[in-house]
Design an enzyme around this catalytic site. Sequence first.
Site, PDB file in Angstrom:
ATOM      1  N   TYR A  88       0.834  -1.213   0.000  1.00  0.00           N
ATOM      2  CA  TYR A  88       0.000   0.000   0.000  1.00  0.00           C
ATOM      3  C   TYR A  88       0.866   1.259   0.000  1.00  0.00           C
ATOM      4  CZ  TYR A  88      -4.066   2.883   1.153  1.00  0.00           C
ATOM      5  OH  TYR A  88      -5.081   3.805   1.135  1.00  0.00           O
ATOM      6  N   TYR A 108      -6.420   5.489  -6.458  1.00  0.00           N
ATOM      7  CA  TYR A 108      -6.570   5.463  -5.005  1.00  0.00           C
ATOM      8  C   TYR A 108      -7.908   4.816  -4.685  1.00  0.00           C
ATOM      9  CZ  TYR A 108      -7.073   7.659  -0.316  1.00  0.00           C
ATOM     10  OH  TYR A 108      -7.255   7.928   1.010  1.00  0.00           O
TER      11      TYR A 108
END
Lengths: 140, 406
Positions: free
Chosen positions: B309, B360
């Site tokens: 991430y 995102y």
Amino acid sequence: MSERHFPDLMPSPGVTRESLPWWEAVLQGRLVVQKCNACGAERHPPCPCCARCGSHDVGMRDTEGTGVVYTFTVVHQKFIPGMPEPYVVASIELDGTDGLRVVSNVVGVEPSEVRIGMPVEVFFEHMSDELVVPRFKPRR
Amino acid sequence: MSDPARQACIVGVGETRYAKWGGITDASERGLACQAVANAAADAGLDVHDLDGVGSFADDRNLGVLIARDLGFRELRYAGMSWLPGGGGACGAVGAAALAVEAGQADAIVVYRSLCQGQHYRFGSAAASVGQLPKPGLTQASNLLEAEMAFSLPFGMFSAPIAYAMVMQRHMHLFGTTSEQMGAVAVATRAHANRNPRAVMHGRPMTLEDHQGSRMVAEPFRLFDCCLENDGACAVIVTTAERARDLAKPVVRIAAHAQGAPGEYGWGPFLDTNGSDDLYAGGGANVIAREIWAKSGMVPGDVDCAQIYDHFSGLVLLMLEAFGFCEKGEGGPFAESGALAWPNGSLPNNTHGGSLSEAYMHGMNNLNEGVRQLRGESTSQVEGAETCLVTSAAGVPTSGALLVRD
């Protein structure tokens, strides 16, 4: 009227039963941390009970109001009209505690001169007659 | 271990188109969630009506019980929402679905994230308006999050870049990590995005000089150290090994998954900066790393590629260190060596472009890419990839999953 660094439009704190005593102390010009009345363990932010002994008998104790910059950032965005630009958000490790830290600001110094380990001391910015916010300056 | 026939596998991945923040105006966020779920079912070769569970995280607005009805599930047997905050939750939501499938609670669970921030509010920035009163004063917190934020918002810690800039500043202080080393993460990721037509930053190459020239947001983070903000939705389908083998695509097993944080971590540095250097500058990821290696019986050298991430370039370094791909404090030099870049790096990372350059989606797209790598479908395919580590965000209570080709 004390010196002002941040505008009235800064967010006001939402408080709970646990955090109200901390903000009430600040209103009186005291920077405090939570202390367990049963075993003496200290913590921040304030919580309903002691993580060490489980007691719900928790109170506040005054700190020395001094510390060092544990870490910080110089923020180059302007979120609210009237904010200083750039401004410094820092985590301050409080002297006389077992490494407890508070988030605050460092003012009274060029942001580019702020360093990790810099000794600082608290001052109290009077946002209104109902809200005081503790911020830090380099220690004299 | 549960019945091998019920071992959890990911059989379908799907997404909508990805657009920049506010770029999708012809569909609702809820509609996007339905599209992504349907696309994942089609990818798996499953009838969407046969799905029987829903999961999500990060307070997804698109309530699973309604999405299940919208899409016409015949029955709902599992509805799970993770308490892991924000970007910490994607792998945890999939892990919870895996447990439910293995326990027999449900047979085919979809985990999704839909984000249409232009139609609602910017995730993480609503903070700047919380608690604004006609006159400065104390106000009653409406929930625990707002109560905790009372110790950050009045000091101008309005956004995630500010909080995590402070974490990286400490990492730089302790270990000598540099802006250029963070840039190496961002540049490798952008190069991968430029091979992936789904990526919002496809066709927008970036050099280290571009990175170094981008404007400062919160020191040490420049603009190109920060993830994108996007509209879109993304979904994966978890089912049993037995069922997976009858479906369309190569089977990807969830060899191990974990969620959590050290006990004193709370919400992480966004709200609370207490704890040791190990905790603070380590991103709190040591718990999930330990669990994943122990449960899988694997070691870092067994992993062919990773999807870690990347809300911020620097936080990838913390996760690499926590998982032992390099020594503590050596994340910067590891990235700078080219390790994360496809095709020659030892651990090609975020081969879709990640949150920095694909989209995102709070890390759901990292799971999609992990699955694609193990099927041989990536646009930056790691040759013969058999194992892929996928993680959610460092810096909050987080989660991870180790995926393997069956």
